[in-house]
Design a protein around this motif. Structure first.
Motif, PDB file in Angstrom:
ATOM      1  N   GLU A  31      -1.384 -48.857 -39.623  1.00 29.13           N
ATOM      2  CA  GLU A  31      -0.933 -49.311 -40.706  1.00 29.13           C
ATOM      3  C   GLU A  31      -1.437 -48.753 -41.964  1.00 29.13           C
ATOM      4  O   GLU A  31      -0.835 -48.229 -42.779  1.00 29.13           O
ATOM      5  CB  GLU A  31      -1.055 -50.866 -40.989  1.00 29.13           C
ATOM      6  CG  GLU A  31      -0.252 -51.440 -42.173  1.00 29.13           C
ATOM      7  CD  GLU A  31       1.366 -51.403 -42.100  1.00 29.13           C
ATOM      8  OE1 GLU A  31       1.892 -51.639 -42.977  1.00 29.13           O
ATOM      9  OE2 GLU A  31       1.695 -51.345 -40.736  1.00 29.13           O
ATOM     10  N   LEU A  35       0.314 -46.287 -44.784  1.00 25.86           N
ATOM     11  CA  LEU A  35       0.635 -46.278 -46.339  1.00 25.86           C
ATOM     12  C   LEU A  35      -0.185 -44.944 -46.844  1.00 25.86           C
ATOM     13  O   LEU A  35       0.298 -44.656 -47.864  1.00 25.86           O
ATOM     14  CB  LEU A  35      -0.412 -47.445 -46.605  1.00 25.86           C
ATOM     15  CG  LEU A  35       0.112 -48.890 -46.155  1.00 25.86           C
ATOM     16  CD1 LEU A  35      -0.930 -49.736 -46.539  1.00 25.86           C
ATOM     17  CD2 LEU A  35       1.333 -48.894 -46.965  1.00 25.86           C
ATOM     18  N   ASP A  39       2.170 -42.671 -49.485  1.00 25.37           N
ATOM     19  CA  ASP A  39       1.407 -42.207 -50.915  1.00 25.37           C
ATOM     20  C   ASP A  39       1.554 -40.806 -51.051  1.00 25.37           C
ATOM     21  O   ASP A  39       1.933 -40.090 -52.182  1.00 25.37           O
ATOM     22  CB  ASP A  39       0.083 -42.965 -50.907  1.00 25.37           C
ATOM     23  CG  ASP A  39       0.103 -44.408 -51.112  1.00 25.37           C
ATOM     24  OD1 ASP A  39       1.053 -44.862 -51.369  1.00 25.37           O
ATOM     25  OD2 ASP A  39      -0.888 -44.981 -50.726  1.00 25.37           O
ATOM     26  N   ASP A  59       7.422 -46.109 -58.493  1.00 24.67           N
ATOM     27  CA  ASP A  59       6.595 -45.926 -57.319  1.00 24.67           C
ATOM     28  C   ASP A  59       6.719 -47.139 -56.335  1.00 24.67           C
ATOM     29  O   ASP A  59       6.645 -47.002 -55.329  1.00 24.67           O
ATOM     30  CB  ASP A  59       5.078 -46.002 -57.855  1.00 24.67           C
ATOM     31  CG  ASP A  59       5.088 -44.288 -58.444  1.00 24.67           C
ATOM     32  OD1 ASP A  59       5.711 -43.402 -58.174  1.00 24.67           O
ATOM     33  OD2 ASP A  59       4.002 -43.992 -59.079  1.00 24.67           O
ATOM     34  N   SER A  60       7.012 -48.215 -57.026  1.00 24.26           N
ATOM     35  CA  SER A  60       6.801 -49.432 -56.020  1.00 24.26           C
ATOM     36  C   SER A  60       8.098 -49.335 -55.299  1.00 24.26           C
ATOM     37  O   SER A  60       8.109 -49.810 -54.048  1.00 24.26           O
ATOM     38  CB  SER A  60       6.589 -50.764 -56.774  1.00 24.26           C
ATOM     39  OG  SER A  60       7.720 -50.931 -57.593  1.00 24.26           O
ATOM     40  N   GLU A  61       9.285 -49.252 -55.831  1.00 28.31           N
ATOM     41  CA  GLU A  61      10.374 -48.847 -54.989  1.00 28.31           C
ATOM     42  C   GLU A  61      10.384 -47.957 -53.927  1.00 28.31           C
ATOM     43  O   GLU A  61      10.745 -48.262 -52.650  1.00 28.31           O
ATOM     44  CB  GLU A  61      11.790 -48.927 -55.848  1.00 28.31           C
ATOM     45  CG  GLU A  61      12.032 -49.976 -56.797  1.00 28.31           C
ATOM     46  CD  GLU A  61      13.140 -49.349 -57.789  1.00 28.31           C
ATOM     47  OE1 GLU A  61      14.077 -50.059 -57.850  1.00 28.31           O
ATOM     48  OE2 GLU A  61      13.110 -48.066 -58.235  1.00 28.31           O
ATOM     49  N   ARG A  63       7.839 -46.759 -52.497  1.00 29.32           N
ATOM     50  CA  ARG A  63       6.722 -47.327 -51.605  1.00 29.32           C
ATOM     51  C   ARG A  63       7.112 -48.303 -50.587  1.00 29.32           C
ATOM     52  O   ARG A  63       7.094 -48.111 -49.316  1.00 29.32           O
ATOM     53  CB  ARG A  63       5.374 -47.755 -52.315  1.00 29.32           C
ATOM     54  CG  ARG A  63       4.305 -47.960 -51.294  1.00 29.32           C
ATOM     55  CD  ARG A  63       3.174 -48.454 -51.891  1.00 29.32           C
ATOM     56  NE  ARG A  63       2.530 -47.197 -52.476  1.00 29.32           N
ATOM     57  CZ  ARG A  63       2.624 -46.971 -54.066  1.00 29.32           C
ATOM     58  NH1 ARG A  63       3.042 -47.821 -54.740  1.00 29.32           N
ATOM     59  NH2 ARG A  63       1.844 -45.983 -54.460  1.00 29.32           N
ATOM     60  N   ASP A  64       8.124 -49.265 -51.054  1.00 32.91           N
ATOM     61  CA  ASP A  64       8.569 -50.264 -50.203  1.00 32.91           C
ATOM     62  C   ASP A  64       9.783 -49.390 -49.312  1.00 32.91           C
ATOM     63  O   ASP A  64       9.652 -49.796 -48.308  1.00 32.91           O
ATOM     64  CB  ASP A  64       9.455 -51.191 -51.137  1.00 32.91           C
ATOM     65  CG  ASP A  64       8.567 -52.046 -51.862  1.00 32.91           C
ATOM     66  OD1 ASP A  64       7.197 -52.257 -51.328  1.00 32.91           O
ATOM     67  OD2 ASP A  64       8.703 -52.843 -52.689  1.00 32.91           O
ATOM     68  N   LEU A  65      10.502 -48.582 -49.689  1.00 33.98           N
ATOM     69  CA  LEU A  65      11.476 -48.041 -49.107  1.00 33.98           C
ATOM     70  C   LEU A  65      10.954 -47.065 -47.916  1.00 33.98           C
ATOM     71  O   LEU A  65      11.366 -47.174 -47.002  1.00 33.98           O
ATOM     72  CB  LEU A  65      12.549 -47.119 -50.219  1.00 33.98           C
ATOM     73  CG  LEU A  65      13.413 -46.114 -49.284  1.00 33.98           C
ATOM     74  CD1 LEU A  65      14.463 -47.003 -48.712  1.00 33.98           C
ATOM     75  CD2 LEU A  65      13.832 -44.897 -50.330  1.00 33.98           C
ATOM     76  N   HIS A  67       7.680 -47.239 -46.765  1.00 36.30           N
ATOM     77  CA  HIS A  67       7.005 -47.997 -45.769  1.00 36.30           C
ATOM     78  C   HIS A  67       7.978 -48.689 -44.999  1.00 36.30           C
ATOM     79  O   HIS A  67       7.569 -48.687 -43.649  1.00 36.30           O
ATOM     80  CB  HIS A  67       6.196 -48.885 -46.668  1.00 36.30           C
ATOM     81  CG  HIS A  67       5.085 -49.772 -45.569  1.00 36.30           C
ATOM     82  ND1 HIS A  67       5.456 -51.103 -45.284  1.00 36.30           N
ATOM     83  CD2 HIS A  67       4.122 -49.228 -44.970  1.00 36.30           C
ATOM     84  CE1 HIS A  67       4.312 -51.393 -44.314  1.00 36.30           C
ATOM     85  NE2 HIS A  67       3.624 -50.138 -44.380  1.00 36.30           N
ATOM     86  N   MET A  68       8.994 -49.358 -45.433  1.00 32.40           N
ATOM     87  CA  MET A  68       9.963 -49.869 -44.361  1.00 32.40           C
ATOM     88  C   MET A  68      10.718 -49.050 -43.518  1.00 32.40           C
ATOM     89  O   MET A  68      10.935 -49.473 -42.374  1.00 32.40           O
ATOM     90  CB  MET A  68      10.905 -50.991 -45.266  1.00 32.40           C
ATOM     91  CG  MET A  68      10.294 -51.909 -45.893  1.00 32.40           C
ATOM     92  SD  MET A  68       9.311 -53.100 -44.849  1.00 32.40           S
ATOM     93  CE  MET A  68      10.467 -53.699 -43.749  1.00 32.40           C
ATOM     94  N   ARG A  71       8.307 -48.342 -40.812  1.00 34.09           N
ATOM     95  CA  ARG A  71       8.268 -49.511 -39.862  1.00 34.09           C
ATOM     96  C   ARG A  71       9.386 -49.727 -38.996  1.00 34.09           C
ATOM     97  O   ARG A  71       8.988 -49.742 -37.777  1.00 34.09           O
ATOM     98  CB  ARG A  71       7.979 -50.600 -40.840  1.00 34.09           C
ATOM     99  CG  ARG A  71       7.587 -52.051 -39.884  1.00 34.09           C
ATOM    100  CD  ARG A  71       7.524 -53.096 -40.871  1.00 34.09           C
ATOM    101  NE  ARG A  71       7.375 -54.316 -40.105  1.00 34.09           N
ATOM    102  CZ  ARG A  71       8.196 -55.076 -39.521  1.00 34.09           C
ATOM    103  NH1 ARG A  71       9.427 -54.728 -39.664  1.00 34.09           N
ATOM    104  NH2 ARG A  71       7.923 -56.221 -39.028  1.00 34.09           N
TER     105      ARG A  71
END
Length: 146
Positions: A31, A35, A39, A59-61, A63-65, A67-68, A71
């Motif tokens: 994990e 991450l 980044d 950046d948060s959108e 990162r979520d996209l 990372h998911m 996963r």
């Protein structure tokens, strides 16, 4: 002879227990590596500016996209491995049944058919698990963790 079976069962239990106890540590390491790769890929996207849809995200959108996506790719890979293992087991069983009916020729034919089916299924599942990320313009090799 019975002691050999008991020894095998004890070794299976010890190996299974060891796997369960060390699984959390490997998951945490994977994990954190995911991450870090996400980044680094975000920095590359910002620097290259080649995909407009990804550059326009915060950046948060992003990162979520990413990372998911990583996963989901890992989960699909595990699902693919279990599916291929099941198909290989069925193919082996079918080859054994064919061998009892037709001898070595039947075994060879069933084994070749099973190998072709496994290869085709592997290619299909690999393309299917990569398609959603490639459709969004994400380079899968940059976020994939082995």
């Amino acid at each position: 002879m019975a002691w050999l079976i008991e020894l095998a069962l004890v070794l299976l239990l010890v190996g299974g227990g060891w796997t369960l106890f060390t699984r959390g540590k490997r998951t945490d390491e994977r994990e954190s590596l995911t991450l870090r790769r996400v980044d680094a890929y975000i920095e590359t996207i910002r620097r290259e500016r080649s995909n407009r849809a990804l550059v326009s995200m915060s950046d948060s959108e992003l990162r979520d996209l990413l990372h998911m996506g990583a996963r989901n790719l890992r989960i699909a890979g595990e699902r693919k491995a279990w599916t291929l293992l099941g198909v290989a087991g069925v193919g082996t069983f079918a080859a054994i049944v064919a061998a009892t009916q037709d001898g070595i020729r039947g075994f060879a034919i069933a084994a070749v058919v099973a190998a072709v089916v496994i290869y085709g299924l592997n290619e299909f599942l690999t393309r299917q698990m990569r398609a959603p990320l490639e459709k969004q313009g994400i380079d899968i090799e940059r976020i994939k963790v082995e």
